[in-house]
Design an enzyme around this catalytic site. Structure first.
Site, PDB file in Angstrom:
ATOM      1  N   GLN A  87       0.839  -1.192   0.000  1.00 15.74           N
ATOM      2  CA  GLN A  87       0.000   0.000   0.000  1.00 15.74           C
ATOM      3  C   GLN A  87       0.882   1.253   0.000  1.00 15.74           C
ATOM      4  OE1 GLN A  87      -3.112   0.057  -0.450  1.00 15.74           O
ATOM      5  NE2 GLN A  87      -4.091  -1.754   0.428  1.00 15.74           N
ATOM      6  N   TYR A 116      -6.807 -14.171  -0.292  1.00 14.73           N
ATOM      7  CA  TYR A 116      -6.164 -13.063  -1.013  1.00 14.73           C
ATOM      8  C   TYR A 116      -5.169 -12.375  -0.075  1.00 14.73           C
ATOM      9  CZ  TYR A 116     -10.650 -13.576  -3.568  1.00 14.73           C
ATOM     10  OH  TYR A 116     -11.762 -14.056  -4.211  1.00 14.73           O
ATOM     11  N   GLU A 137      -2.953 -17.132  -1.354  1.00 12.53           N
ATOM     12  CA  GLU A 137      -2.672 -16.093  -2.355  1.00 12.53           C
ATOM     13  C   GLU A 137      -2.201 -16.774  -3.635  1.00 12.53           C
ATOM     14  OE1 GLU A 137      -2.117 -13.134  -4.642  1.00 12.53           O
ATOM     15  OE2 GLU A 137      -2.807 -12.599  -2.625  1.00 12.53           O
ATOM     16  N   ASP A 188      -9.808 -10.054   1.120  1.00  7.62           N
ATOM     17  CA  ASP A 188      -9.228  -8.807   0.595  1.00  7.62           C
ATOM     18  C   ASP A 188      -9.009  -8.985  -0.905  1.00  7.62           C
ATOM     19  OD1 ASP A 188      -8.066  -6.357   0.252  1.00  7.62           O
ATOM     20  OD2 ASP A 188      -6.180  -6.863   1.241  1.00  7.62           O
ATOM     21  N   CYS A 215     -11.161  -2.582  -2.132  1.00  9.69           N
ATOM     22  CA  CYS A 215     -10.722  -1.366  -2.813  1.00  9.69           C
ATOM     23  C   CYS A 215     -11.772  -0.902  -3.821  1.00  9.69           C
ATOM     24  CB  CYS A 215      -9.376  -1.593  -3.507  1.00  9.69           C
ATOM     25  SG  CYS A 215      -9.390  -2.932  -4.720  1.00  9.69           S
TER      26      CYS A 215
END
Length: 259
Positions: A87, A116, A137, A188, A215
């Protein structure tokens, strides 16, 4: 060229994006930059000869330093290369992950499933508060980073953390088929949100709580509606502005299994 800076460490990465691996006067450039800017920890060349809107290629060569910088996010030590997802607004991301931890309401006996999971930052930031952490992931480099991050946090955290490289939907379905029953599931996903296979597997595993970090609030709302139709109740939603002066916003949704 692009720069990365660790907010807490102050370390700076300089990455030159070139069409070929050889750079004239590379040693002189490194000497000049590091003499002028003492916080530069590493300098690299990333090779991208393609004429597309993709900035970075897959080939990277280190000119100076270890090839990465170090930083911490919510107390999790991380090593960042040029291709590592991280981020950009670290301080706001720490607020985001703090809210996610608050919504998770973990207890010491809980199994936390982090789908994720990326480099494992969200799950590892909560690992002290649960019995076991499983992260999933699809990006192999991210999983290797997650394992390394867990190891850097000490033996106790490493022993209770497992990370798997797999598609989130397929992994969730497989774990559900094996009878895994996580107490809390952390989601996520990318901007497109979760596919139905992932959501179905989550419902099959029947965690008491789902925490959805998004997001893209529109796909988060779509997925929250699906979960509401399959036995979960959305309790709270909190936006976090990681990208000031843009139309983008992150959001965390807390969902509890119905009684």
């Amino acid at each position: 060229m692009f720069l990365r800076r660790g907010v807490h460490s102050g370390q700076i990465m300089v990455c030159l994006v070139c069409t070929r691996a050889k750079l004239p006067h590379a040693e002189e450039l490194c000497r000049t930059l590091t003499a002028q800017f003492s916080d530069i920890a590493t300098i690299l060349i990333n090779v991208n000869a393609r004429n597309t809107n993709v900035i970075l290629g897959s080939e990277t060569h280190t000119l100076y330093g270890p090839g990465f910088i170090e930083d911490t996010l919510c107390g999790v030590p991380v090593q960042l290369g040029p291709l590592s997802f991280y981020q950009v607004n670290t301080l706001a991301a720490e607020q985001l992950y703090g809210i996610a931890a608050e919504y998770a309401q973990l207890t010491p006996d809980d199994l936390l499933l982090d789908l994720y999971c990326g480099m494992g930052t969200i799950g590892l930031s909560m690992a002290d508060h649960c019995r076991e952490l499983i992260g999933v992931e699809i990006v192999p480099e991210a999983i290797e980073s997650a394992k390394a991050n867990a190891a850097r946090m000490g033996d106790a955290i490493a022993a209770k953390s497992r990370f798997f490289c797999a598609d989130a939907g397929k992994a969730a379905s497989q774990l559900a088929a094996e009878g895994l029953h996580p107490d809390v599931v952390m989601l996520d996903p990318p901007r497109k949100g979760c596919d139905e296979a992932t959501l179905s597997a989550v419902v099959t595993m029947s965690p008491r709580r789902v925490v959805y970090v998004s997001c893209n609030p529109s796909t988060a709302a779509r997925d929250a509606k699906w979960l509401e139709e399959h036995g979960y109740r959305a309790e709270k939603v909190q936006p976090v502005d990681l990208f000031p002066r843009t139309r983008h916003v992150e959001a965390i949704v807390s969902l509890q299994r119905g009684i």
